[in-house]
Scaffold this motif. Structure first.
Motif, PDB file in Angstrom:
ATOM      1  N   VAL A 210       2.495 -39.750  -4.673  1.00  0.00           N
ATOM      2  CA  VAL A 210       2.092 -40.244  -5.999  1.00  0.00           C
ATOM      3  C   VAL A 210       0.945 -41.246  -5.856  1.00  0.00           C
ATOM      4  O   VAL A 210      -0.047 -41.195  -6.593  1.00  0.00           O
ATOM      5  CB  VAL A 210       3.290 -40.893  -6.733  1.00  0.00           C
ATOM      6  N   GLY A 211       1.071 -42.159  -4.882  1.00  0.00           N
ATOM      7  CA  GLY A 211       0.030 -43.156  -4.671  1.00  0.00           C
ATOM      8  C   GLY A 211      -1.293 -42.543  -4.262  1.00  0.00           C
ATOM      9  O   GLY A 211      -2.361 -42.958  -4.750  1.00  0.00           O
ATOM     10  N   VAL A 212      -1.238 -41.557  -3.380  1.00  0.00           N
ATOM     11  CA  VAL A 212      -2.468 -40.886  -2.914  1.00  0.00           C
ATOM     12  C   VAL A 212      -3.139 -40.145  -4.064  1.00  0.00           C
ATOM     13  O   VAL A 212      -4.366 -40.208  -4.221  1.00  0.00           O
ATOM     14  CB  VAL A 212      -2.137 -39.920  -1.748  1.00  0.00           C
ATOM     15  N   PHE A 213      -2.359 -39.446  -4.874  1.00  0.00           N
ATOM     16  CA  PHE A 213      -2.940 -38.715  -6.012  1.00  0.00           C
ATOM     17  C   PHE A 213      -3.623 -39.667  -6.978  1.00  0.00           C
ATOM     18  O   PHE A 213      -4.754 -39.420  -7.414  1.00  0.00           O
ATOM     19  CB  PHE A 213      -1.858 -37.905  -6.738  1.00  0.00           C
ATOM     20  N   ARG A 214      -2.958 -40.767  -7.306  1.00  0.00           N
ATOM     21  CA  ARG A 214      -3.548 -41.707  -8.268  1.00  0.00           C
ATOM     22  C   ARG A 214      -4.799 -42.376  -7.699  1.00  0.00           C
ATOM     23  O   ARG A 214      -5.803 -42.524  -8.387  1.00  0.00           O
ATOM     24  CB  ARG A 214      -2.507 -42.746  -8.680  1.00  0.00           C
ATOM     25  N   ASN A 215      -4.723 -42.766  -6.431  1.00  0.00           N
ATOM     26  CA  ASN A 215      -5.865 -43.406  -5.796  1.00  0.00           C
ATOM     27  C   ASN A 215      -7.035 -42.427  -5.660  1.00  0.00           C
ATOM     28  O   ASN A 215      -8.188 -42.768  -5.982  1.00  0.00           O
ATOM     29  CB  ASN A 215      -5.444 -43.936  -4.420  1.00  0.00           C
ATOM     30  N   GLY A 216      -6.728 -41.214  -5.211  1.00  0.00           N
ATOM     31  CA  GLY A 216      -7.777 -40.216  -5.010  1.00  0.00           C
ATOM     32  C   GLY A 216      -8.454 -39.828  -6.307  1.00  0.00           C
ATOM     33  O   GLY A 216      -9.688 -39.703  -6.370  1.00  0.00           O
TER      34      GLY A 216
END
Length: 319
Positions: free
Chosen positions: A279-285
């Protein structure tokens, strides 16, 4: 018949890792900044609050329950810590203990309603969500609490690792995951949690106190939400009465993405860490790509539906 589950467990365990790897590769091709040490440490800081909440949520979901109140209980804990330290002038450790005590009390209330009165966890925690929200707004007068003592924000400070700034709170999150993994994998209490999630009645009949196990799970989850309260205050530097608005759904999403079955009895707590990171990677990316935040919410919704669908399909295949 006994061998059939072994055909499905590796894929259930590998799926989240493959999804995380795929997301990292994709975003690395879309932005030069994604794989920098600073950005990766930022992702860890962004997910540390939901990450700790997700440990408690994992324990509850492993018993075939669910906790909708976790985000609001976390917000209440943060307000208690902040107000007690600033307005009442209590020493920081005492203020922190009071905040954790309140969140643990909410866990105890949830657990007693589920075990003693036999209310469905969904309904119980929907009720305590609203109660925690109301108390938070009333006690804080809907005002953000500022000028916090340094002790409350210490876990938000960073140290350098290879040029990247890593928050102490992120380290605490990883330590808590390691501890939860050990308890679930290596102790009798951990095995009892899985047993209750698989078949509560059969577990009771072999002499395991299922009600006590369930109560312990909700209390432990409440204590973890208190630690998440401290991390939230440390990260933002304020006591925010509007914190925790989406953390309950984020935590449930992370747990499901990590391969823990919503039907109980199956899952690995480290999978929840991977789910949080997905979830964090998707939002950051998506942020680095300049994608509107509303599309980030859309992607999160799609991910959780896919994860639940995969869980259902694997359950059918295992029968």
């Amino acid at each position: 018949m006994a061998k059939s589950p072994t055909h499905h467990i590796p894929w259930g365990a590998l799926g989240p890792w493959l999804a995380l790897l795929g997301a990292c590769i994709f975003f690395a091709t879309q932005s030069d900044r994604f794989l920098t040490g600073d950005n990766l440490s930022l992702i860890l800081q962004q997910v540390m609050v939901v990450g700790v909440i997700a440990i408690g949520q994992t324990l509850i979901i492993l018993t075939a329950g669910i906790d909708l109140s976790c985000g609001m209980v976390m917000a209440l804990g943060g307000i208690i810590m902040s107000k007690f330290a600033t307005e009442l002038g209590l020493p920081v450790p005492v203020a922190i203990l009071c905040g954790v005590g309140v969140t643990t009390l909410f866990g105890l209330i949830n657990g007693l309603l589920v075990t003693r009165i036999k209310l469905p966890p969904f309904i119980v925690t929907l009720g305590t969500l609203n109660i925690a929200f109301a108390i938070t707004q009333l006690y804080s007068s809907s005002q953000t609490i500022t000028d916090l003592p340094a002790g409350l924000t210490g876990l938000g400070t960073t140290f350098a690792v290879g040029g990247a700034a890593v928050a102490w709170g992120a380290v605490l999150m990883l330590v808590l995951y390691a501890l939860a993994w050990f308890v679930l994998r290596e102790t009798a209490a951990g095995r009892h949690i899985y047993a209750v999630g698989n078949n509560a009645e059969a577990t009771r009949l072999v002499g395991i106190p299922t009600q006590r196990v369930l109560l312990g799970v909700y209390v432990a989850a409440g204590a973890l939400y208190g630690i998440a309260s401290l991390l939230s205050v440390a990260r933002t530097g304020v006591g925010d009465p509007n914190a925790g608005q989406t953390e309950n759904l984020d935590a449930i999403t992370a747990v499901v993405l990590g391969g823990t079955s919503l039907f109980g009895g199956r899952g690995v707590v480290l999978g929840s860490l991977i789910g949080v990171l997905i979830v964090g990677v998707f939002r950051n990316g998506l942020t680095l790509m300049g994608v509107s935040s509303i599309y980030q919410v859309l992607v999160t919704g799609v991910l959780v539906i896919l994860a639940v669908a995969a869980d259902q399909l694997s359950r059918r295949g295992a029968r």
